[in-house]
Structure formats: C-alpha cells, structure tokens
Write a protein that holds these residues in place. Structure first.
Motif, PDB file in Angstrom:
ATOM      1  N   PRO A 236      70.699 119.265  66.597  1.00  0.00           N
ATOM      2  CA  PRO A 236      69.288 118.851  66.682  1.00  0.00           C
ATOM      3  C   PRO A 236      68.311 120.014  66.746  1.00  0.00           C
ATOM      4  O   PRO A 236      67.157 119.874  66.329  1.00  0.00           O
ATOM      5  CB  PRO A 236      69.256 118.033  67.978  1.00  0.00           C
ATOM      6  CG  PRO A 236      70.647 117.557  68.162  1.00  0.00           C
ATOM      7  CD  PRO A 236      71.529 118.626  67.633  1.00  0.00           C
TER       8      PRO A 236
ATOM      9  N   GLY B 169      64.362 122.444  59.183  1.00  0.00           N
ATOM     10  CA  GLY B 169      65.052 123.322  58.239  1.00  0.00           C
ATOM     11  C   GLY B 169      66.541 123.195  58.479  1.00  0.00           C
ATOM     12  O   GLY B 169      67.054 122.081  58.583  1.00  0.00           O
ATOM     13  N   CYS B 170      67.198 124.293  58.623  1.00  0.00           N
ATOM     14  CA  CYS B 170      68.635 124.236  58.911  1.00  0.00           C
ATOM     15  C   CYS B 170      69.087 125.595  59.443  1.00  0.00           C
ATOM     16  O   CYS B 170      68.313 126.558  59.461  1.00  0.00           O
ATOM     17  CB  CYS B 170      69.416 123.881  57.646  1.00  0.00           C
ATOM     18  SG  CYS B 170      69.335 125.170  56.381  1.00  0.00           S
TER      19      CYS B 170
ATOM     20  N   LEU C  75      76.840 124.233  57.280  1.00  0.00           N
ATOM     21  CA  LEU C  75      75.421 123.889  57.351  1.00  0.00           C
ATOM     22  C   LEU C  75      75.157 123.084  58.620  1.00  0.00           C
ATOM     23  O   LEU C  75      75.824 122.064  58.858  1.00  0.00           O
ATOM     24  CB  LEU C  75      75.046 123.061  56.110  1.00  0.00           C
ATOM     25  CG  LEU C  75      73.566 122.843  55.842  1.00  0.00           C
ATOM     26  CD1 LEU C  75      72.876 124.143  55.469  1.00  0.00           C
ATOM     27  CD2 LEU C  75      73.396 121.828  54.698  1.00  0.00           C
TER      28      LEU C  75
ATOM     29  N   VAL D 287      72.482 120.802  60.433  1.00  0.00           N
ATOM     30  CA  VAL D 287      71.280 120.007  60.136  1.00  0.00           C
ATOM     31  C   VAL D 287      70.961 119.137  61.342  1.00  0.00           C
ATOM     32  O   VAL D 287      71.837 118.830  62.146  1.00  0.00           O
ATOM     33  CB  VAL D 287      71.495 119.143  58.880  1.00  0.00           C
ATOM     34  CG1 VAL D 287      71.692 120.020  57.661  1.00  0.00           C
ATOM     35  CG2 VAL D 287      72.690 118.229  59.061  1.00  0.00           C
ATOM     36  N   PRO D 288      69.668 118.742  61.491  1.00  0.00           N
ATOM     37  CA  PRO D 288      69.276 118.017  62.710  1.00  0.00           C
ATOM     38  C   PRO D 288      69.775 116.565  62.769  1.00  0.00           C
ATOM     39  O   PRO D 288      70.000 116.045  63.855  1.00  0.00           O
ATOM     40  CB  PRO D 288      67.752 118.072  62.681  1.00  0.00           C
ATOM     41  CG  PRO D 288      67.411 118.264  61.255  1.00  0.00           C
ATOM     42  CD  PRO D 288      68.503 119.070  60.655  1.00  0.00           C
ATOM     43  N   VAL D 289      69.917 115.919  61.619  1.00  0.00           N
ATOM     44  CA  VAL D 289      70.359 114.514  61.598  1.00  0.00           C
ATOM     45  C   VAL D 289      71.404 114.350  60.494  1.00  0.00           C
ATOM     46  O   VAL D 289      71.616 115.258  59.687  1.00  0.00           O
ATOM     47  CB  VAL D 289      69.171 113.556  61.333  1.00  0.00           C
ATOM     48  CG1 VAL D 289      68.141 113.630  62.447  1.00  0.00           C
ATOM     49  CG2 VAL D 289      68.524 113.875  59.994  1.00  0.00           C
ATOM     50  N   ARG D 290      72.017 113.196  60.476  1.00  0.00           N
ATOM     51  CA  ARG D 290      72.992 112.919  59.418  1.00  0.00           C
ATOM     52  C   ARG D 290      72.211 112.672  58.128  1.00  0.00           C
ATOM     53  O   ARG D 290      71.354 111.796  58.070  1.00  0.00           O
ATOM     54  CB  ARG D 290      73.824 111.684  59.805  1.00  0.00           C
ATOM     55  CG  ARG D 290      75.048 111.485  58.979  1.00  0.00           C
ATOM     56  CD  ARG D 290      76.002 110.514  59.683  1.00  0.00           C
ATOM     57  NE  ARG D 290      77.193 110.296  58.869  1.00  0.00           N
ATOM     58  CZ  ARG D 290      77.308 109.294  57.990  1.00  0.00           C
ATOM     59  NH1 ARG D 290      76.318 108.418  57.868  1.00  0.00           N
ATOM     60  NH2 ARG D 290      78.416 109.151  57.282  1.00  0.00           N
ATOM     61  N   LEU D 291      72.519 113.426  57.096  1.00  0.00           N
ATOM     62  CA  LEU D 291      71.701 113.390  55.889  1.00  0.00           C
ATOM     63  C   LEU D 291      72.087 112.265  54.941  1.00  0.00           C
ATOM     64  O   LEU D 291      71.288 111.870  54.088  1.00  0.00           O
ATOM     65  CB  LEU D 291      71.818 114.734  55.148  1.00  0.00           C
ATOM     66  CG  LEU D 291      71.334 115.963  55.920  1.00  0.00           C
ATOM     67  CD1 LEU D 291      71.542 117.218  55.096  1.00  0.00           C
ATOM     68  CD2 LEU D 291      69.870 115.834  56.300  1.00  0.00           C
TER      69      LEU D 291
ATOM     70  N   VAL E  50      65.985 121.458  63.616  1.00  0.00           N
ATOM     71  CA  VAL E  50      64.978 120.599  62.995  1.00  0.00           C
ATOM     72  C   VAL E  50      63.952 121.438  62.220  1.00  0.00           C
ATOM     73  O   VAL E  50      63.654 122.575  62.575  1.00  0.00           O
ATOM     74  CB  VAL E  50      64.284 119.745  64.093  1.00  0.00           C
ATOM     75  CG1 VAL E  50      63.446 120.619  65.000  1.00  0.00           C
ATOM     76  CG2 VAL E  50      63.438 118.662  63.478  1.00  0.00           C
TER      77      VAL E  50
END
Lengths: 261, 175
Positions: free
Chosen positions: B136, B141-142, B102, B104-108, B139
């Motif tokens: 990044p 979504g993923c 997966l 993703v734009p940032v650390r979840l 962003v």
C-alpha cells in the motif's frame, strides 16, 4: 735286592733321627731348670736394690720441694707486707694532695666571687649613670618634638583654613563645570541610547521577519505533508485498478526516463 | 524448455502467479484428458471447455482459455509418461526468464498486469515476466526491483521531486 736294602737303610736312618731328637729334647729340659735355679737370687737382689734407691731419690725430692715451698711462702709474705706498706703510704699522700687541692680551690673561688662582686657593682654604677644620662637626653628630645608639633599644628591649621577658603572658591567653579559636563553627557547618552534603540528595533524587526519566514516555511512544509498524506489516502481509496495500472505505467516510464530502469 | 514452448506460454502469461496457476490448470486438465477420458483427445479446445465446466475446483475461465491457447507447442510434447516432469519444468520457466518484481498499492487485475507487462516487454526485454506484490505504501506509482536494484517511484518520489513547486504554490495563496 738292591731296593730292599735301600728301604731298610731308610727306615733305620729315620729311627735313628727320632731317637736323637728325643735325646736332644731331654737335655734341653734338664739344662733349662738348672740355669733358672742359678739366676733367680741375683735378680731378686737387683730388684730390691732398685726399689731402695728409688725410695731414697723420692724422699730427697720431697724434702727439696718442701723447702722450696717454705721459701716461697716466706718470700710472698714479705713481699705482701712491703706492698701493703707502700699502698698505705701512697694512699696517705693522695689524701693529703686532695685536701691541699680543695683548700686551693676554695681560696680561688672566694677570690673570684669577690672580684665578680666588685665588677658587678662597678657595672651597675656605670649603667645607672648611663641610664640617667639617656633619660635626660630623651626628656630634652621630647620637649623639642612637642614644641615642633605645636608649631606644626599651627601651620596645619593655617593651611587648612587657607585650603578651605580655596576649596570654597574653586568648588563653585567645579560645580558649574560638573553640571555642564553632566548636561553634555546626558545629551550624548540620550542620543546614543536613541541610536541604540533604533538599531535594536531594526534588528528585532529583521529577527521577527526571519522568524515569520521560518514559521511560514515550516507551516508550508507541514501543509505540503498534509496534502501529500491526503493525496495518498485519496489515491489509495478513490482510484480504480486500471487507473492504478496507468499510474504504475507512468511511474515506470518516469523511471526509464530517469535512468533507473 | 525450448524457445517455441516458452514463447507460446509467455504470449498470454505475464506474471509468475499466472504461470504457476496455469501450470496447475494444465496438470489437472491433462490428468483429466489422459486418465478420465477414453483415448487421445482430438479437439483440445472442446475438451478444455468440457474440463472447465466439470472442474470441481472452479478454475478461472481466463486461465482455461489461456492454457488452451498455448496450443500444440505445449500440448504435443506432453504425454502420460512425462506429464508431471513437464509441469514442473514449466513452473521453473520463471527461474530462466528476467523477472521484474513490482510492488503496487492494490490488485491490478489481469488487464492492468497485461498492460504493464506489455510495456515492459516493449521497453525492457521481450521475455520479461512480472512478479507482482501488494504494497500500500507504493500508492501513486510503484516500487520495483530489477537486475538486483530496488527503486521507489511511488507518490513519495514524485512528491519529493515536486516539493518546492508545491510549497510555492501554497504560498501563493497567502499573498
């Protein structure tokens, strides 16, 4: 006893044979000298006779050859003298013939030249007469042509005068017709130009509208890009991690619904 | 690795990074339990708490709690003789499970990863594990890779999908 006598007999026979051989050899030598002494003078005589006969034959042959040579020389000298005489006579005949031929040729040449001169004079006289005749005919023809030209000139002048009068008369009518046609053409041209201008204006308006539409679409696209970029920046900066997680979950739900996942 | 053991691990472990990190925690905890305390520990929870307080590496409290929660299914099978083999096999567990990579734009954070993993285990596979990476450009979504297929469902995907409506909406302002 018997063998002893045989040996003695054999020795005796051998001695006897040796003595006999010596005797035979002595006789041979003796008789050989005698024969040679008897035959030598005859042999020398025969040899001397042969030499004499040979010298005699050779001398006769030389004499015969010498006489044959002398006859041949005399015959050759005579034949040479005869041939020289013949050659001199032939040469003289040839020179006479050449001289005769030269004289004939000169005579024929003189006759030909005289004939040619005569024929040339006759031809020149005929040509001069013919040229004079032709010159006279040409002069007469020129006179006739000059007269015809003068007549034609008068005719042309009359025709030009008549044509000028006709042109003056018809020119007025043509000018009026031309003026009328120009007026009609101008009116038609003005109408055509008006129609053309209307069409051009209509087309230009359509083009302007299409261009405006195209530019507006581009502008909208650009604005949509800007909105997208701005949204990205806002999403990146403004959302909390749990909100990002929520968006990720929604994206996965969308992917699942679209059959991607 | 047997099913009960993997089930216990996956119950509170949702990503490959969590698995690796907690396997290291388990190794250090068991080294502490086997070689630095006297005798066999009877109360692993108390011992784990003691380990977390004394651990000079500053192990995350959540990781300690997660490892402690794995329970007898994991701990009973490990002794001083098979400690390192067991830890190595535990790390290799991710190679045996279906992995959803997966982007993703940032650390979840742990709650975000747990939320997504829960959804995945409900909708995709009950033993799926996440391999979370930061990108990044994903962003809104993923992006993800699953079953050897990569897909982009980030903002770019949604923006492309709704491009016409967006443009029409902006044109409505002109009028």
């Amino acid at each position: 006893m018997l063998s002893l006598s045989s040996v003695e007999l054999l020795v005796a026979v051998s001695i006897g044979m040796a003595v006999a051989l010596v005797v035979v050899l002595a006789l041979q030598v003796l008789f050989g000298f005698r024969v040679q002494r008897l035959t030598a003078p005859m042999y020398e005589f025969a040899v001397s006779q042969s030499h004499a006969e040979a010298e005699r034959i050779i001398g006769e042959a030389r004499e015969k050859a010498r006489s044959i040579l002398a006859e041949a020389e005399a015959s050759a000298a005579q034949m040479l003298a005869e041939r020289r005489t013949d050659a001199e006579s032939h040469s003289k005949a040839f020179a006479d013939a050449i001289q005769r031929i030269e004289a004939d040729a000169q005579r024929a040449l003189a006759q030909g030249a005289a004939e040619a001169q005569r024929m040339q004079n006759a031809s020149l006289a005929a040509l001069a007469a013919e040229a004079q005749k032709r010159d006279q005919e040409i002069q007469e023809h020129i006179g006739r042509v000059t007269a015809e030209f003068e007549g034609l000139d008068r005719t042309v002048t009359q025709a030009a005068t008549q044509l000028q009068a006709s042109f003056d008369e018809k020119g007025t009518v043509a000018a009026k017709l031309f003026e009328q046609s120009l007026k009609d053409a101008a009116e038609q041209g003005i109408a055509h130009i008006g129609q053309r201008l209307d069409a051009l204006v209509t087309q230009a308006e359509k083009d302007i509208e299409a261009y405006r539409e195209k530019r507006a679409r581009l502008l909208d696209e650009h604005m949509a890009d800007l909105v997208g970029e701005a949204t990205k920046v806002v999403l990146q900066k403004a959302l909390r991690p749990d909100e990002h997680a929520e968006l990720v979950e929604k994206a996965l739900v969308e992917a699942r619904a679209s059959g991607l996942l | 690795m047997d099913a009960s053991k993997s089930s216990a691990v996956l119950k509170n472990t949702f990503s490959v990074a969590d698995l690796y990190r907690r396997a290291d925690v388990l190794k250090r905890f068991l080294e502490f339990a086997f070689f630095k305390t006297a005798g066999e520990p009877h109360d692993r929870t108390a011992l784990m708490r003691s380990f977390c307080e004394q651990d000079p590496t500053g192990t995350d409290r959540l990781d300690c709690e997660a490892v402690a929660a794995w329970g007898p299914a994991v701990f009973d099978a490990i002794n001083p003789d098979n400690l390192y083999d067991s830890v190595t096999r535990l790390k290799r567990l991710s190679e045996e499970l279906p992995v959803l990579t997966l982007y993703v734009p940032v650390r979840l954070g742990a709650p975000g990863v747990e939320r997504i993993a829960t959804w995945c285990r409900t909708n995709l596979s009950p033993d799926v594990i996440l391999d979370v990476r930061i990108d990044p450009s994903s962003v809104g979504g993923c992006k993800f890779a699953y079953n050897n297929a990569f897909h982009d469902v980030s903002f770019a995907y949604f923006e492309k999908k709704a491009r016409g409506a967006l443009v029409e909406r902006m044109r409505s302002y002109d009028a």
